[in-house]
Write a protein that holds these residues in place. Structure first.
Motif, PDB file in Angstrom:
ATOM      1  N   PRO A  36       0.925  -1.280  -0.072  1.00 16.43           N
ATOM      2  CA  PRO A  36       0.050  -0.239   0.129  1.00 16.43           C
ATOM      3  C   PRO A  36       0.986   1.319  -0.033  1.00 16.43           C
ATOM      4  O   PRO A  36       0.181   2.327  -0.369  1.00 16.43           O
ATOM      5  CB  PRO A  36      -0.894  -0.275   1.057  1.00 16.43           C
ATOM      6  N   TYR A  37       2.031   1.199   0.533  1.00 14.10           N
ATOM      7  CA  TYR A  37       2.940   2.344   0.576  1.00 14.10           C
ATOM      8  C   TYR A  37       4.110   2.443  -0.543  1.00 14.10           C
ATOM      9  O   TYR A  37       4.963   3.226  -0.370  1.00 14.10           O
ATOM     10  CB  TYR A  37       3.618   2.475   1.927  1.00 14.10           C
ATOM     11  N   VAL A  38       3.795   1.733  -1.636  1.00 14.23           N
ATOM     12  CA  VAL A  38       4.655   1.763  -2.663  1.00 14.23           C
ATOM     13  C   VAL A  38       4.347   3.006  -3.548  1.00 14.23           C
ATOM     14  O   VAL A  38       3.075   2.848  -4.156  1.00 14.23           O
ATOM     15  CB  VAL A  38       4.853   0.549  -3.373  1.00 14.23           C
ATOM     16  N   GLU A  39       5.178   3.639  -4.145  1.00 17.25           N
ATOM     17  CA  GLU A  39       4.863   4.867  -5.002  1.00 17.25           C
ATOM     18  C   GLU A  39       4.547   4.353  -6.520  1.00 17.25           C
ATOM     19  O   GLU A  39       5.230   3.432  -6.871  1.00 17.25           O
ATOM     20  CB  GLU A  39       5.888   5.832  -5.021  1.00 17.25           C
ATOM     21  N   GLY A  40       3.474   4.584  -7.095  1.00 19.62           N
ATOM     22  CA  GLY A  40       3.145   4.372  -8.449  1.00 19.62           C
ATOM     23  C   GLY A  40       2.308   3.173  -8.419  1.00 19.62           C
ATOM     24  O   GLY A  40       2.071   2.553  -9.548  1.00 19.62           O
ATOM     25  N   VAL A  41       2.003   2.521  -7.587  1.00 16.46           N
ATOM     26  CA  VAL A  41       0.988   1.441  -7.442  1.00 16.46           C
ATOM     27  C   VAL A  41      -0.393   1.827  -8.133  1.00 16.46           C
ATOM     28  O   VAL A  41      -0.705   2.496  -7.744  1.00 16.46           O
ATOM     29  CB  VAL A  41       0.746   0.707  -6.255  1.00 16.46           C
ATOM     30  N   LEU A  48      -5.455 -11.047   7.038  1.00 15.08           N
ATOM     31  CA  LEU A  48      -5.090 -10.630   8.142  1.00 15.08           C
ATOM     32  C   LEU A  48      -4.486  -9.202   7.788  1.00 15.08           C
ATOM     33  O   LEU A  48      -4.550  -8.176   8.523  1.00 15.08           O
ATOM     34  CB  LEU A  48      -4.407 -11.536   9.073  1.00 15.08           C
ATOM     35  N   VAL A  49      -3.391  -9.412   6.988  1.00 18.71           N
ATOM     36  CA  VAL A  49      -2.341  -8.176   6.612  1.00 18.71           C
ATOM     37  C   VAL A  49      -3.360  -7.053   6.023  1.00 18.71           C
ATOM     38  O   VAL A  49      -3.070  -6.121   6.229  1.00 18.71           O
ATOM     39  CB  VAL A  49      -1.314  -8.590   5.763  1.00 18.71           C
ATOM     40  N   VAL A  50      -4.027  -7.460   5.216  1.00 18.04           N
ATOM     41  CA  VAL A  50      -4.830  -6.530   4.389  1.00 18.04           C
ATOM     42  C   VAL A  50      -5.897  -5.774   5.430  1.00 18.04           C
ATOM     43  O   VAL A  50      -6.151  -4.422   5.446  1.00 18.04           O
ATOM     44  CB  VAL A  50      -5.809  -7.054   3.290  1.00 18.04           C
ATOM     45  N   ALA A  51      -6.540  -6.544   6.468  1.00 17.78           N
ATOM     46  CA  ALA A  51      -7.284  -6.053   7.330  1.00 17.78           C
ATOM     47  C   ALA A  51      -6.669  -4.983   8.222  1.00 17.78           C
ATOM     48  O   ALA A  51      -7.166  -4.024   8.382  1.00 17.78           O
ATOM     49  CB  ALA A  51      -8.047  -7.275   7.986  1.00 17.78           C
ATOM     50  N   VAL A  52      -5.484  -5.361   8.826  1.00 19.20           N
ATOM     51  CA  VAL A  52      -4.792  -4.641   9.650  1.00 19.20           C
ATOM     52  C   VAL A  52      -4.268  -3.300   8.939  1.00 19.20           C
ATOM     53  O   VAL A  52      -4.446  -2.099   9.267  1.00 19.20           O
ATOM     54  CB  VAL A  52      -3.567  -5.210  10.157  1.00 19.20           C
ATOM     55  N   SER A  53      -4.284  -3.375   7.465  1.00 13.65           N
ATOM     56  CA  SER A  53      -3.763  -2.249   6.567  1.00 13.65           C
ATOM     57  C   SER A  53      -4.945  -1.175   6.594  1.00 13.65           C
ATOM     58  O   SER A  53      -4.719  -0.046   6.649  1.00 13.65           O
ATOM     59  CB  SER A  53      -3.156  -2.394   5.291  1.00 13.65           C
ATOM     60  N   ALA A  80      -5.987  -3.745  -2.298  1.00 10.83           N
ATOM     61  CA  ALA A  80      -7.176  -3.321  -1.504  1.00 10.83           C
ATOM     62  C   ALA A  80      -7.193  -1.976  -0.919  1.00 10.83           C
ATOM     63  O   ALA A  80      -8.161  -1.551  -0.587  1.00 10.83           O
ATOM     64  CB  ALA A  80      -7.909  -4.575  -0.506  1.00 10.83           C
ATOM     65  N   VAL A  81      -6.206  -1.606  -0.430  1.00  9.24           N
ATOM     66  CA  VAL A  81      -5.948  -0.322   0.164  1.00  9.24           C
ATOM     67  C   VAL A  81      -4.793   0.364  -0.279  1.00  9.24           C
ATOM     68  O   VAL A  81      -3.781  -0.344  -0.803  1.00  9.24           O
ATOM     69  CB  VAL A  81      -5.883  -0.584   1.860  1.00  9.24           C
ATOM     70  N   THR A  82      -4.935   1.634  -0.372  1.00  8.22           N
ATOM     71  CA  THR A  82      -3.772   2.519  -0.857  1.00  8.22           C
ATOM     72  C   THR A  82      -3.464   3.474   0.254  1.00  8.22           C
ATOM     73  O   THR A  82      -4.372   3.979   0.844  1.00  8.22           O
ATOM     74  CB  THR A  82      -4.037   3.132  -2.131  1.00  8.22           C
ATOM     75  N   GLY A  83      -2.018   3.446   0.645  1.00  7.91           N
ATOM     76  CA  GLY A  83      -1.838   4.536   1.778  1.00  7.91           C
ATOM     77  C   GLY A  83      -1.763   5.847   1.275  1.00  7.91           C
ATOM     78  O   GLY A  83      -1.947   6.195   0.056  1.00  7.91           O
ATOM     79  N   LYS A  84      -2.039   6.784   2.457  1.00  8.77           N
ATOM     80  CA  LYS A  84      -1.880   8.276   2.230  1.00  8.77           C
ATOM     81  C   LYS A  84      -0.897   8.807   1.664  1.00  8.77           C
ATOM     82  O   LYS A  84      -0.785   9.733   1.098  1.00  8.77           O
ATOM     83  CB  LYS A  84      -2.613   8.755   3.382  1.00  8.77           C
ATOM     84  N   THR A 117      -5.572   5.675  11.286  1.00 10.43           N
ATOM     85  CA  THR A 117      -4.653   6.546  12.156  1.00 10.43           C
ATOM     86  C   THR A 117      -3.695   7.595  11.431  1.00 10.43           C
ATOM     87  O   THR A 117      -3.791   7.699  10.184  1.00 10.43           O
ATOM     88  CB  THR A 117      -3.654   5.411  12.844  1.00 10.43           C
ATOM     89  N   GLY A 118      -3.190   8.287  12.412  1.00 14.64           N
ATOM     90  CA  GLY A 118      -2.319   9.570  11.762  1.00 14.64           C
ATOM     91  C   GLY A 118      -0.626   8.909  11.798  1.00 14.64           C
ATOM     92  O   GLY A 118       0.079   9.842  11.789  1.00 14.64           O
ATOM     93  N   LEU A 119      -0.535   7.615  11.683  1.00 10.25           N
ATOM     94  CA  LEU A 119       0.818   7.266  11.964  1.00 10.25           C
ATOM     95  C   LEU A 119       1.552   7.248  10.473  1.00 10.25           C
ATOM     96  O   LEU A 119       0.798   7.277   9.400  1.00 10.25           O
ATOM     97  CB  LEU A 119       1.041   5.457  12.037  1.00 10.25           C
ATOM     98  N   SER A 120       2.881   7.324  10.508  1.00 11.48           N
ATOM     99  CA  SER A 120       3.627   7.537   9.171  1.00 11.48           C
ATOM    100  C   SER A 120       3.557   6.393   8.493  1.00 11.48           C
ATOM    101  O   SER A 120       3.300   5.121   8.983  1.00 11.48           O
ATOM    102  CB  SER A 120       5.017   7.942   9.522  1.00 11.48           C
ATOM    103  N   ALA A 121       3.876   6.158   7.133  1.00 13.77           N
ATOM    104  CA  ALA A 121       4.023   4.834   6.571  1.00 13.77           C
ATOM    105  C   ALA A 121       4.854   3.979   6.909  1.00 13.77           C
ATOM    106  O   ALA A 121       4.432   2.767   7.002  1.00 13.77           O
ATOM    107  CB  ALA A 121       4.338   5.142   4.950  1.00 13.77           C
ATOM    108  N   PRO A 122       6.305   4.301   6.974  1.00 11.48           N
ATOM    109  CA  PRO A 122       6.963   3.420   7.788  1.00 11.48           C
ATOM    110  C   PRO A 122       6.470   2.601   9.397  1.00 11.48           C
ATOM    111  O   PRO A 122       6.750   1.467   9.453  1.00 11.48           O
ATOM    112  CB  PRO A 122       8.353   4.078   8.113  1.00 11.48           C
ATOM    113  N   ALA A 123       5.887   3.448   9.965  1.00  4.16           N
ATOM    114  CA  ALA A 123       5.110   3.346  11.270  1.00  4.16           C
ATOM    115  C   ALA A 123       4.303   1.998  10.886  1.00  4.16           C
ATOM    116  O   ALA A 123       4.105   1.009  11.772  1.00  4.16           O
ATOM    117  CB  ALA A 123       4.873   4.233  12.368  1.00  4.16           C
TER     118      ALA A 123
END
Length: 422
Positions: free
Chosen positions: A31-36, A345-350, A42-46, A356-362
């Motif tokens: 979800p946090y890879v640029e250009g996906v 599980l991984v996708v649900a947690v994503s 299923a989810v794309t990070g902010k 949350t307001g956490l950073s992508a690495p966090a």
């Protein structure tokens, strides 16, 4: 087989397990890879993350190649011990049955989670998204070009079944004549010489580059439907066959592993060159040169990083003490279940972490930690003591084996060797 080489099977089984376990980090990072592309996951990070992008590149460059190489090695070992018929029965039980069970249980759960992710990001009603997600995750949503949304993480088991069947057919043809046997042995000796060579990363990158030119892109895509796709099948068949041939010349791994550091240095250089091509290629190169450079640097990264991983495990985990061996065995036993069950599980947690307001690495680190703890706990409490645990991990005696490729058999040191399922 010498005791030194026999002990090294523990290292190969551990390498196979680590290749599978890396799927947790890989799928948490996407979800946090640029250009996906939109809709790919299923989810794309902010926000994108350089850590996620680099780790996905490195893992994706060699993870499945290492897995199929080790799988071919252990398949050849099973044929040598049990014959082709015994090996096929083992594969049907250890790979075919878990694949069917996972398609009927884990994949529908994946489809529901995927539907939640798509609905939350697109704004479409969940009831409208779910049917397409369900068909896609089962690999049945076939488009006009024969492709569908995909079996996702279960594609590797499906391909492994095809590789085993084709491998047995090729072996039958090769062994049918004296000329075929001589040609097969010559190919195996050439592979062993290449692995022992100081130029091993370059020599093994050449056939990988040829296989990559069969693909439409710089890397090799996973199968996306139940209909086999010949391009990735041909590529991974080459890797699987190399592992099969390597079993007859496994002594070559002992001296070759001393050059793990050289392969590591080449991998660093290849990664830097590939990243430079990705970032600067459009400005500095024409399309044809950029395409050739991208494929070449990726093939060299695959061979060098894959060999470095193989050699490190052979060099440093070949003769573990009792405690380390026990830990390696437990990791190997659990890896199959962790990989089969991890994606929903991984996708649900994503999805949850995006609130949350956490950073992508966090978020990446927290997802990997939480998912791994829950998956290992579920294995220890709900899987390992049950018939499912025995199906996935096999009989456990003095050092039993595990995974979609571990095994059992009397080793020179008195402990059982791994390799039955890889």
């Amino acid at each position: 087989m010498s005791a030194a080489v026999a002990e090294r099977l523990h290292a190969l089984d551990a390498l196979r397990a680590v290749a599978m376990l890396l799927g947790v980090w890989l799928h948490a990072a996407i979800p946090y890879v640029e250009g996906v592309p939109p809709g790919f996951w299923a989810v794309t990070g902010k926000e994108p993350s350089a850590l996620a992008g680099l780790s996905v590149l490195l893992i994706h460059s060699c993870r499945m190649q290492v897995f199929f190489l080790v799988s071919g090695f252990f398949t050849a070992m099973l044929v040598a011990r049990r014959g082709a018929g015994g090996m096929l029965r083992n594969r049907a039980l250890r790979i075919g049955l878990p694949f069917v069970l996972a398609m009927l249980t884990i994949q529908p759960i994946c489809a529901v989670v995927w539907g939640v992710g798509y609905a939350s990001q697109s704004g479409e009603p969940f009831a409208r998204v779910l049917p397409a997600s369900m068909l896609g995750m089962l690999g049945f949503a076939i488009t006009g070009d024969g492709r569908g949304p995909g079996m996702w993480h279960l594609w590797f088991l499906y391909m492994l079944l095809w590789l085993v069947a084709i491998g047995v057919g090729v072996r039958t043809l090769v062994c049918a004549t004296a000329a075929g046997r001589r040609a097969g042995d010559a190919a195996g000796r050439a592979l062993a010489r290449a692995i022992r060579s100081w130029f091993a990363p370059v020599l093994l990158a050449l056939p990988l580059l040829g296989g990559m030119y069969l693909q439409p892109a710089w890397d090799v895509q996973a199968w996306q439907s139940m209909i086999p796709e010949w391009r990735p099948l041909a590529y991974y068949l080459m890797v699987f066959g190399a592992g099969w041939m390597l079993y007859a010349h496994r002594e070559a791994l002992v001296p070759a592993a001393r050059r793990w550091w050289l392969c590591g240095l080449v991998a660093i250089a290849a990664a830097a060159a590939h990243l430079a091509t990705l970032l600067l290629g459009e400005r500095l190169m024409g399309p044809a040169l950029r395409d050739f450079t991208g494929r070449s640097t990726f093939a060299l990264l695959t061979s060098s990083l894959g060999l470095a991983s193989l050699f490190v495990f052979v060099r440093f985990l070949s003769s573990p003490g009792p405690r380390l061996l026990g830990a390696m065995r437990y990791v190997s036993d659990s890896a199959y279940w962790v990989y089969l069950a991890h994606l929903p599980l991984v996708v649900a947690v994503s999805i949850a972490l995006e609130q949350t307001g956490l950073s992508a690495p966090a978020k990446l680190g927290l997802n990997t930690l939480v998912s791994s703890v829950l998956l290992l706990a579920s294995y220890a409490l709900l899987v390992r003591p049950t018939p499912l645990g025995r199906l996935l991990g096999g009989k456990r005696g003095r050092g039993g084996g595990s995974g979609p490729g571990g095994g059992h058999g009397p080793g020179a040191s008195g402990v059982q060797q791994s390799g039955e399922f890889a």
